[in-house]
Design an enzyme around this catalytic site. Structure first.
Site, PDB file in Angstrom:
ATOM      1  N   LYS B  48      -3.707 -19.688  29.586  1.00 31.43           N
ATOM      2  CA  LYS B  48      -2.326 -19.652  29.334  1.00 31.43           C
ATOM      3  C   LYS B  48      -1.332 -20.390  29.632  1.00 31.43           C
ATOM      4  O   LYS B  48      -1.656 -21.239  30.818  1.00 31.43           O
ATOM      5  CB  LYS B  48      -2.170 -18.623  30.982  1.00 31.43           C
ATOM      6  CG  LYS B  48      -0.300 -17.480  30.890  1.00 31.43           C
ATOM      7  CD  LYS B  48      -1.009 -16.141  30.826  1.00 31.43           C
ATOM      8  CE  LYS B  48       0.298 -15.779  30.777  1.00 31.43           C
ATOM      9  NZ  LYS B  48       1.057 -16.118  29.861  1.00 31.43           N
ATOM     10  N   ALA B  73       7.828 -10.519  25.505  1.00 27.34           N
ATOM     11  CA  ALA B  73       8.534 -10.894  26.196  1.00 27.34           C
ATOM     12  C   ALA B  73       7.852 -11.296  27.866  1.00 27.34           C
ATOM     13  O   ALA B  73       8.542 -10.124  28.939  1.00 27.34           O
ATOM     14  CB  ALA B  73       9.696 -10.113  26.613  1.00 27.34           C
ATOM     15  N   CYS B 133       8.748 -21.319  23.288  1.00 26.02           N
ATOM     16  CA  CYS B 133       8.440 -19.896  24.483  1.00 26.02           C
ATOM     17  C   CYS B 133      10.305 -19.901  24.270  1.00 26.02           C
ATOM     18  O   CYS B 133      10.878 -20.347  24.526  1.00 26.02           O
ATOM     19  CB  CYS B 133       8.184 -20.454  25.373  1.00 26.02           C
ATOM     20  SG  CYS B 133       7.949 -18.549  26.008  1.00 26.02           S
ATOM     21  N   GLY B 268      -4.876 -15.513  18.051  1.00 25.64           N
ATOM     22  CA  GLY B 268      -4.041 -15.143  19.547  1.00 25.64           C
ATOM     23  C   GLY B 268      -3.774 -13.458  19.518  1.00 25.64           C
ATOM     24  O   GLY B 268      -5.030 -12.972  19.641  1.00 25.64           O
TER      25      GLY B 268
END
Lengths: 241, 307
Positions: B48, B73, B133, B268
């Site tokens: 992460k 989000a 991102c 993912g």
């Protein structure tokens, strides 16, 4: 719905959940979380009401079919030290994990209170094979039991109870949980709530199921899948819901 | 087991036991999945995204399911550099697979600081830089959508880091080849693409966005054709290796990316659906090679026949 899995049935504790892939294929993509309602022999029971696409597909399952299920997951209800009675407060489908609790942990030592929208929505314990569990019912439209909410039922019940319960367990929609937690905290009765949240993985990896923490600990958010789904009511920021 | 195909791949300076990595943000810090599988059978784990300081993440709701995919989000919630080094890395280091640390910052300098903070840390195979991102208002997006800013971040991390540097590109751009070339020129050892596509969903009863952050990143099989095309575009534009990611659910999807020229793939959203997706893909690639008499997976890479 009964799911045959001796391993899951043996491992499950009240308050835990399973992640069900309602069908193979890419749409819908994600698993759905369901509370475990009972572990009975080789079976785990899951209660659902058709509310969206996922449960719609589930409802088309036939007996003997197979489903991809992951679990049991999450932290279940904790048990306080010492004796005394527990009060269980359910809102609608939120009754599922509480039935498991009456069945395996608090037989005969708990009072089950449940609120539903109307009489046709009422889920009785005998529906899942629990024939010796009593239940006080309230309905929003007054079509069965006491007119009002499970919070009204709880207030009444507590005023008649002496001594007070050692703990209140609750599961249901957020406004209902908020009301129950408020009553418990005002009376200083320990309260554990089981939350529902949209989640992708169920394993603590996606961090999608965050709920705001009260600030009592060092965390800003809890993850419902891993830190819960059962929380001490004092560990949640009820104003943030 | 002489008939087992060789799945080893080289990704620039990186040697992987097989081409299947887990994508950042979908596999926690690895430990979450350890009880469910043998992590050492993966080609690698991308952890992460780590920032200089811990981040709480966005207000919920943070995810919503969409057709064949999901929007997220999360807000780059993470434990921060220091806690990563103390609490997470010692465990990861003991694994027998590549550990790639995804990083991000809010300024060029901060990217450099995170990279510098990882200098000398044992057990890191490579750094993957998130310049794309879309969730954090101050950062991310601005870098990844601009070739010059992308290059500046890359150069700063390359200078600060002592591990290979992979840069993860955003698909939310008009010309992916320009960005890819700018990042290559700035010294990146490899590219990862794509990150999520920006999107939104609306609750029609309440007439509000379904994500508290309004917009989120779309992932899952819905984005796979877009990812595949962008990987192909990047492979044609640069000389450094490309890692493909976007909606890979099974070994067939992985093969599409490898044939298009990706030297490795990341899995993912599939990890959310089946935690062992990565391992299933490793198994599927093995079986495919064996069935087709292919001795080494390297022989498949970049073999797309285009007129």
């Amino acid at each position: 719905m009964g799911l045959k899995s001796p391993e899951m049935a043996a491992a499950a504790v009240p308050g835990q959940f399973v992640m069900i892939r309602v069908r193979q294929g890419m749409d819908p993509l994600l698993r759905r979380p369901f509370s475990i309602c009972r572990a009975d022999g080789d079976l785990i029971l899951v209660l659902y009401r058709v509310a969206g696409r996922g449960t719609g597909i589930l409802s088309e399952m036939r007996q003997g079919g197979s489903l991809n299920v992951m679990g049991p997951l999450g932290r279940g209800f904790g048990r306080p030290f010492g004796g005394g009675r527990a009060v269980l407060a359910a809102g609608g489908m939120g009754i599922a994990p509480l039935l498991f609790l009456t069945d395996s942990v608090w037989p005969g030592a708990c009072d089950l209170l449940a609120g539903f929208a109307s009489s046709d929505q009422v889920i009785r314990p005998d529906r899942v094979g629990l024939f010796n569990v009593g239940m006080s019912v309230a309905t929003d439209d007054g079509s069965q039991g006491r007119p009002g909410t499970v919070a009204d039922l709880l207030e009444e019940h507590l005023s008649d109870m002496d001594p007070e319960p050692v703990i209140i367990f609750a599961c249901g929609p957020i406004p209902m949980l908020k009301a129950i937690a408020g009553i418990a905290m005002r009376r200083d009765i320990p309260c554990q709530v089981s939350l529902e949240a949209a989640m992708a993985c169920g394993l603590g990896a996606c961090q999608g199921c965050a709920v705001k923490a009260s600030g009592r600990g060092d965390r800003a958010y809890w993850h419902v899948c891993q830190d819960g789904p059962v929380f001490d009511a004092r560990d949640l920021d009820w104003g943030a819901f | 087991m002489a008939d087992l195909p060789d799945l080893k791949v080289r990704v620039g300076p990186l040697n992987l036991k097989n081409p299947v990595l887990t994508a950042s943000g979908t596999f926690g810090y690895g430990a979450e999945f350890a009880p469910l599988m043998d992590l050492n059978r993966l080609g690698g784990i991308v952890v992460k995204g780590i920032s200089l300081r811990p981040r709480e993440g966005n207000r919920p709701p943070r995810i919503v399911e969409t057709p064949c995919g999901m929007l997220n989000a999360i807000g780059l919630a993470n434990v921060g550099l220091e806690a990563f080094l103390i609490e997470k890395l010692p465990w990861l280091r003991r694994l027998g697979t590549a550990v790639i640390v995804n990083i991000y910052g809010h300024s060029v300098e901060e990217y450099g600081e995170v990279a510098a903070g990882l200098r000398g840390a044992d057990g890191i195979s490579a750094i993957e830089v998130n310049i794309s991102c879309p969730n954090v208002k101050q950062g991310g997006m601005a870098f990844g959508t601009d070739p010059d800013m992308s290059a500046r971040v890359t150069a700063r991390v390359v200078k600060a880091a002592d591990q290979p540097v992979i840069v993860k590109l955003s698909p939310n751009v008009t010309d992916i080849q320009r960005i890819a070339m700018a990042v290559e020129d700035a010294g990146a050892d490899a590219l990862t693409l794509i990150n999520t596509l920006t999107g939104m969903a609306i609750d029609i009863e309440r007439r509000v966005p379904r994500l508290a952050n309004v917009s989120g990143g779309l992932s899952g099989p819905a984005i796979r054709p877009v990812a595949l095309y962008m990987v192909r575009q990047a492979v044609k534009a640069v000389h450094i290796p490309v890692i493909g990611v976007g909606g890979i659910m099974d070994y067939r999807d992985a093969l599409e990316f490898l044939i298009a020229g990706a030297r490795a793939v990341q899995v993912g959203t599939a990890n959310f659906v089946h935690p062992r997706s990565g391992l299933h893909i490793v198994g599927g690639l093995t079986d495919f090679c064996r069935a087709h008499g292919i001795p080494a997976i390297e022989e498949i890479i970049g073999t797309l026949r285009e007129e």
